[in-house]
Scaffold this motif. Structure first.
Motif, PDB file in Angstrom:
ATOM      1  N   PRO A   9       0.830  -1.208   0.000  1.00 17.61           N
ATOM      2  CA  PRO A   9       0.000   0.000   0.000  1.00 17.61           C
ATOM      3  C   PRO A   9       0.867   1.262   0.000  1.00 17.61           C
ATOM      4  O   PRO A   9       2.040   1.211   0.377  1.00 17.61           O
ATOM      5  CB  PRO A   9      -0.798  -0.103   1.287  1.00 17.61           C
ATOM      6  CG  PRO A   9      -0.212  -1.179   2.086  1.00 17.61           C
ATOM      7  CD  PRO A   9       0.759  -1.951   1.259  1.00 17.61           C
ATOM      8  N   GLY A  30      -9.957   3.186   8.435  1.00 17.99           N
ATOM      9  CA  GLY A  30     -11.234   3.652   7.888  1.00 17.99           C
ATOM     10  C   GLY A  30     -11.436   3.290   6.428  1.00 17.99           C
ATOM     11  O   GLY A  30     -12.549   3.388   5.917  1.00 17.99           O
ATOM     12  N   LEU A  32     -10.215   0.213   4.294  1.00 23.89           N
ATOM     13  CA  LEU A  32      -9.473  -1.050   4.228  1.00 23.89           C
ATOM     14  C   LEU A  32      -8.862  -1.338   2.862  1.00 23.89           C
ATOM     15  O   LEU A  32      -7.727  -1.804   2.784  1.00 23.89           O
ATOM     16  CB  LEU A  32     -10.413  -2.206   4.574  1.00 23.89           C
ATOM     17  CG  LEU A  32     -10.698  -2.470   6.037  1.00 23.89           C
ATOM     18  CD1 LEU A  32     -11.869  -3.433   6.169  1.00 23.89           C
ATOM     19  CD2 LEU A  32      -9.457  -3.028   6.734  1.00 23.89           C
ATOM     20  N   GLY A  35      -6.624  -4.202   2.439  1.00 21.05           N
ATOM     21  CA  GLY A  35      -6.222  -4.526   3.808  1.00 21.05           C
ATOM     22  C   GLY A  35      -4.732  -4.383   4.089  1.00 21.05           C
ATOM     23  O   GLY A  35      -4.241  -4.852   5.121  1.00 21.05           O
ATOM     24  N   PHE A  54     -12.990  -0.484   8.133  1.00 22.02           N
ATOM     25  CA  PHE A  54     -14.196  -0.090   7.392  1.00 22.02           C
ATOM     26  C   PHE A  54     -13.927  -0.125   5.895  1.00 22.02           C
ATOM     27  O   PHE A  54     -12.844   0.280   5.465  1.00 22.02           O
ATOM     28  CB  PHE A  54     -14.571   1.380   7.673  1.00 22.02           C
ATOM     29  CG  PHE A  54     -15.038   1.670   9.057  1.00 22.02           C
ATOM     30  CD1 PHE A  54     -14.135   1.772  10.096  1.00 22.02           C
ATOM     31  CD2 PHE A  54     -16.380   1.903   9.316  1.00 22.02           C
ATOM     32  CE1 PHE A  54     -14.556   2.073  11.381  1.00 22.02           C
ATOM     33  CE2 PHE A  54     -16.818   2.210  10.599  1.00 22.02           C
ATOM     34  CZ  PHE A  54     -15.905   2.296  11.627  1.00 22.02           C
ATOM     35  N   SER A  81     -19.502   2.953   6.136  1.00 24.12           N
ATOM     36  CA  SER A  81     -18.702   4.144   5.873  1.00 24.12           C
ATOM     37  C   SER A  81     -17.951   4.560   7.137  1.00 24.12           C
ATOM     38  O   SER A  81     -18.492   4.472   8.242  1.00 24.12           O
ATOM     39  CB  SER A  81     -19.616   5.288   5.439  1.00 24.12           C
ATOM     40  OG  SER A  81     -18.890   6.494   5.429  1.00 24.12           O
ATOM     41  N   GLY A 105      -9.870   8.100  -1.105  1.00 21.46           N
ATOM     42  CA  GLY A 105     -10.063   7.946  -2.545  1.00 21.46           C
ATOM     43  C   GLY A 105     -10.332   6.523  -2.958  1.00 21.46           C
ATOM     44  O   GLY A 105     -10.892   5.741  -2.199  1.00 21.46           O
ATOM     45  N   PHE A 130     -18.387   3.712  -5.013  1.00 20.71           N
ATOM     46  CA  PHE A 130     -17.630   2.835  -4.120  1.00 20.71           C
ATOM     47  C   PHE A 130     -18.609   1.843  -3.500  1.00 20.71           C
ATOM     48  O   PHE A 130     -18.319   0.677  -3.341  1.00 20.71           O
ATOM     49  CB  PHE A 130     -16.987   3.624  -2.958  1.00 20.71           C
ATOM     50  CG  PHE A 130     -15.899   4.585  -3.360  1.00 20.71           C
ATOM     51  CD1 PHE A 130     -15.124   4.359  -4.481  1.00 20.71           C
ATOM     52  CD2 PHE A 130     -15.636   5.712  -2.586  1.00 20.71           C
ATOM     53  CE1 PHE A 130     -14.107   5.234  -4.830  1.00 20.71           C
ATOM     54  CE2 PHE A 130     -14.628   6.592  -2.925  1.00 20.71           C
ATOM     55  CZ  PHE A 130     -13.867   6.361  -4.051  1.00 20.71           C
ATOM     56  N   SER A 217     -17.761  13.426   3.348  1.00 21.65           N
ATOM     57  CA  SER A 217     -17.390  12.333   4.253  1.00 21.65           C
ATOM     58  C   SER A 217     -16.119  12.684   5.009  1.00 21.65           C
ATOM     59  O   SER A 217     -16.002  12.414   6.214  1.00 21.65           O
ATOM     60  CB  SER A 217     -17.149  11.032   3.475  1.00 21.65           C
ATOM     61  OG  SER A 217     -18.319  10.641   2.836  1.00 21.65           O
TER      62      SER A 217
HETATM   63  C1  LIG Z   1      -6.945   3.924  -1.476  1.00 20.46           C
HETATM   64  S1  LIG Z   1      -8.004   2.629  -1.012  1.00 20.46           S
HETATM   65  C2  LIG Z   1      -7.340   2.009   0.471  1.00 20.46           C
HETATM   66  C3  LIG Z   1      -6.233   1.005   0.263  1.00 20.46           C
HETATM   67  C4  LIG Z   1      -5.796   0.378   1.557  1.00 20.46           C
HETATM   68  N1  LIG Z   1      -5.164   1.323   2.444  1.00 20.46           N
HETATM   69  C5  LIG Z   1      -4.882  -0.798   1.350  1.00 20.46           C
HETATM   70  O1  LIG Z   1      -3.912  -0.927   2.114  1.00 20.46           O
HETATM   71  O2  LIG Z   1      -5.131  -1.608   0.451  1.00 20.46           O
HETATM   72  C6  LIG Z   1      -9.434   3.473  -0.452  1.00 20.46           C
HETATM   73  C7  LIG Z   1     -10.583   2.567  -0.023  1.00 20.46           C
HETATM   74  O3  LIG Z   1     -11.459   3.366   0.764  1.00 20.46           O
HETATM   75  C8  LIG Z   1     -12.777   2.972   0.507  1.00 20.46           C
HETATM   76  N2  LIG Z   1     -13.629   4.096   0.893  1.00 20.46           N
HETATM   77  C9  LIG Z   1     -13.812   5.273   0.271  1.00 20.46           C
HETATM   78  N3  LIG Z   1     -14.668   6.054   0.955  1.00 20.46           N
HETATM   79  C10 LIG Z   1     -15.022   5.344   2.065  1.00 20.46           C
HETATM   80  C11 LIG Z   1     -15.869   5.617   3.188  1.00 20.46           C
HETATM   81  N4  LIG Z   1     -16.533   6.775   3.304  1.00 20.46           N
HETATM   82  N5  LIG Z   1     -15.976   4.679   4.149  1.00 20.46           N
HETATM   83  C12 LIG Z   1     -15.299   3.499   4.056  1.00 20.46           C
HETATM   84  N6  LIG Z   1     -14.491   3.189   3.007  1.00 20.46           N
HETATM   85  C13 LIG Z   1     -14.363   4.098   2.026  1.00 20.46           C
HETATM   86  C14 LIG Z   1     -12.796   2.662  -0.970  1.00 20.46           C
HETATM   87  O4  LIG Z   1     -13.865   1.795  -1.275  1.00 20.46           O
HETATM   88  C15 LIG Z   1     -11.413   1.985  -1.139  1.00 20.46           C
HETATM   89  O5  LIG Z   1     -11.498   0.603  -1.023  1.00 20.46           O
END
Ligand SMILES: C[S@@+](CC[C@H](N)C(=O)[O-])C[C@H]1O[C@@H](n2cnc3c(N)ncnc32)[C@H](O)[C@@H]1O
Length: 311
Positions: A9, A30, A32, A35, A54, A81, A105, A130, A217
């Motif tokens: 990541p 927040g 995942l 993950g 989340f 969320s 994002g 999303f 958000s």
């Molecule tokens: C850049 S990725 C995260 C990647 C993660 N850090 C990893 O290690 O793989 C962003 C994620 O945040 C989720 N996301 C965006 N807005 C969200 C929200 N309001 N609540 C929860 N998840 C959210 C998206 O669906 C996406 O899977």
């Protein structure tokens, strides 16, 4: 750790270094995605640190669940969320946590899955949600907003200087159903843009932010996150464009300052007290080798704050 993770990541080492996960700590991821950050936090807080994770995307939840399976009940994952942080903490009986990470994002998996409609590189239905429970898709905004509303959206969420021109071209070409249809309408309307950037990049960014209400958000989660931290707990946010980064920067600046009265006011009457201290004065950027390995990391900016112990 590097060898075990199939997909690194963004700013992984920096997040683990600055969040300082420790044994018996309680953490929140927040966003995942697959993950990756949650995995690092669980590893670094062995043997008994816990993560509440989340994501609003069902596919991301599946990936994260599989990646975090080895940690058993140390990983608590909710399809929700991050704006519902306070409620979810109450639901599992946690009052405060020791660290929170947000990697804002969309993920590479979302961008690279053509039928999600995030990318103009492949033709697909204009979806961009999303969360598939969200009733509003990009196609709804593109076809139902007035030309003026569309121009405002492109200007506000895409920082598109040619927003009126693009909105006019879109309004004339409607109905528009697919990513490449939209991309070519925008490209035809705006012959040139920033060198190296596709002319529709800002339009796609604006629609994605609007569909997923990303800035609202973010505004909602920031105070909840600070309230949910234990003294000395840390809050790390990775943003990918200036709109997000500005919101985080201004929030951190305000919440790390006691008086927020206008500078010319002789006597303070705001009663505001700092609740955090900034760990990163300037945003942390990825090293060149990370960008080489993962070009999408190029725009990432990490800001970290620590909860003050005086409350
Ligand atoms: C850049 S990725 C995260 C990647 C993660 N850090 C990893 O290690 O793989 C962003 C994620 O945040 C989720 N996301 C965006 N807005 C969200 C929200 N309001 N609540 C929860 N998840 C959210 C998206 O669906 C996406 O899977």
């Amino acid at each position: 750790m590097k060898e075990i993770l199939p997909h690194q990541p963004v700013l992984y080492k920096e997040i683990i270094h600055l969040l300082q996960p420790h044994r018996a700590g309680r953490y929140v991821d927040g966003t995942l995605g697959a993950g990756g950050h949650a995995w690092g936090i669980l590893k670094a807080s062995e043997p008994d640190g816990l993560v509440l994770g989340f994501d609003v995307d069902t596919h991301a939840m599946q990936l994260a669940r599989a990646r975090l399976e080895e940690f058993g009940q140390r990983a608590i994952l909710v399809h929700d969320s991050f704006t519902n942080l306070t409620d979810q903490l109450t639901a599992i009986g946690w009052e405060k946590v020791d660290g929170i990470v947000l990697d804002l994002g969309l993920s590479s998996m979302q961008l690279d899955t053509p039928d999600r409609g995030f990318s103009f590189r492949k033709d697909a239905f204009l979806d961009m949600r999303f969360d598939l429970r969200n009733p509003v898709r990009a196609v709804d905004l593109v076809n139902n907003l007035s030309e003026k509303e569309l121009a405002d959206l492109l200007y506000t969420f895409g920082e598109e200087r040619r927003s009126r021109k693009v909105a006019r071209a879109i309004a004339r070409a409607r109905p528009i159903e697919t990513t490449q249809q939209l991309a070519s309408v925008v490209a035809d309307a705006t012959s040139s843009g920033k060198p190296g950037m596709h002319p529709a990049t800002r339009t796609f960014q604006a629609l994605r932010i609007a569909v997923n209400q990303e800035l609202d958000s973010l505004q909602e989660i920031l105070p909840q996150a600070v309230d949910s931290l234990n003294p000395n707990g840390r809050f790390a946010v990775i943003s990918y464009h200036s709109l997000e980064d500005r919101i985080v920067k201004q929030f951190f600046r305000r919440e790390s300052t006691d008086c927020i009265c206008p500078p010319k006011q002789p006597i303070c009457n705001c009663g505001h007290l700092a609740s955090i201290r900034r760990i990163t004065r300037r945003p942390v950027r990825p090293q060149e080798d990370e960008i080489e390995h993962n070009p999408r990391a190029r725009s990432a900016r990490l800001r970290v704050a620590e909860k003050l112990s005086t409350e």
